[in-house]
Design an enzyme around this catalytic site. Structure first.
Site, PDB file in Angstrom:
ATOM      1  N   GLU A  80      -5.357  19.578 -62.861  1.00 48.76           N
ATOM      2  CA  GLU A  80      -4.979  21.215 -62.816  1.00 48.76           C
ATOM      3  C   GLU A  80      -5.222  21.143 -64.642  1.00 48.76           C
ATOM      4  OE1 GLU A  80      -1.466  17.508 -62.420  1.00 48.76           O
ATOM      5  OE2 GLU A  80      -3.399  17.573 -62.588  1.00 48.76           O
ATOM      6  N   CYS A 106       0.687  14.655 -64.648  1.00 51.00           N
ATOM      7  CA  CYS A 106       1.766  13.632 -65.095  1.00 51.00           C
ATOM      8  C   CYS A 106       2.367  14.351 -66.640  1.00 51.00           C
ATOM      9  CB  CYS A 106       0.569  13.176 -66.528  1.00 51.00           C
ATOM     10  SG  CYS A 106      -0.907  14.324 -67.015  1.00 51.00           S
ATOM     11  N   CYS A 109      -0.634  17.544 -68.298  1.00 48.69           N
ATOM     12  CA  CYS A 109      -0.496  18.701 -67.116  1.00 48.69           C
ATOM     13  C   CYS A 109       0.690  19.012 -67.581  1.00 48.69           C
ATOM     14  CB  CYS A 109      -1.114  17.742 -66.264  1.00 48.69           C
ATOM     15  SG  CYS A 109      -2.999  17.635 -66.623  1.00 48.69           S
TER      16      CYS A 109
END
Length: 153
Positions: A80, A106, A109
């Site tokens: 990402e 996560c 991101c």
């Protein structure tokens, strides 16, 4: 042969992007899409000009760091992150885009995607980061888990 829906189509492409990953633990691919057009793609791996984990070994494995923890202890960038950076390098605005990614983002991101103006995240696999899910919810980012993708949309 049945024509795939848009979510399946873009998720299939994200899975192909993941093949470029140089991560030894988890190969991840991401797409940023707006108005059914691909703006940028990214996969997890080391920054340009830096040796990849394929060459150096996995620092996280060597240190016994569990998945979902201590993201800073890694040579690589997440898929990402790389997609957002690729868009930025070429002056492509991603505000209002959808992120298709092979695993749930996560926390790091999630924060980047929220601030970049991504309004929806479609992901396939789970990831052990409940705080990321909470932040997406608080920011009003729509989350769609497509574990078993359908062809209806």
């Amino acid at each position: 042969m049945e024509r795939p829906g848009w979510d399946q189509y873009f998720m299939d492409i994200a899975r192909v992007v993941a093949y470029r990953s140089t991560c030894l633990r988890r190969q991840v691919g991401a797409l940023l899409v707006k108005d059914r057009r691909i703006l940028a793609s990214g996969y997890n791996g080391a920054p340009v000009g830096i040796r990849h984990c394929l060459d150096t070994g996995c620092l996280r494995e060597q240190m016994g760091v569990p998945s979902g923890e201590r993201h800073e202890l890694c040579r690589g960038m997440h898929a990402e992150q790389n997609a957002v950076v690729q868009a930025a390098m070429y002056g492509i605005a991603v505000k209002g885009a959808v992120c298709y990614v092979t695993y749930q983002p996560c926390l790091l991101c999630a924060k980047i995607l929220i601030n970049a103006g991504v309004w929806k995240v479609v992901y396939q696999g789970s990831y052990p980061d409940p705080l990321a899910l909470e932040m997406f919810e608080e920011a009003g980012v729509e989350l769609v888990c497509r574990g078993g993708l359908d062809t209806t949309n």
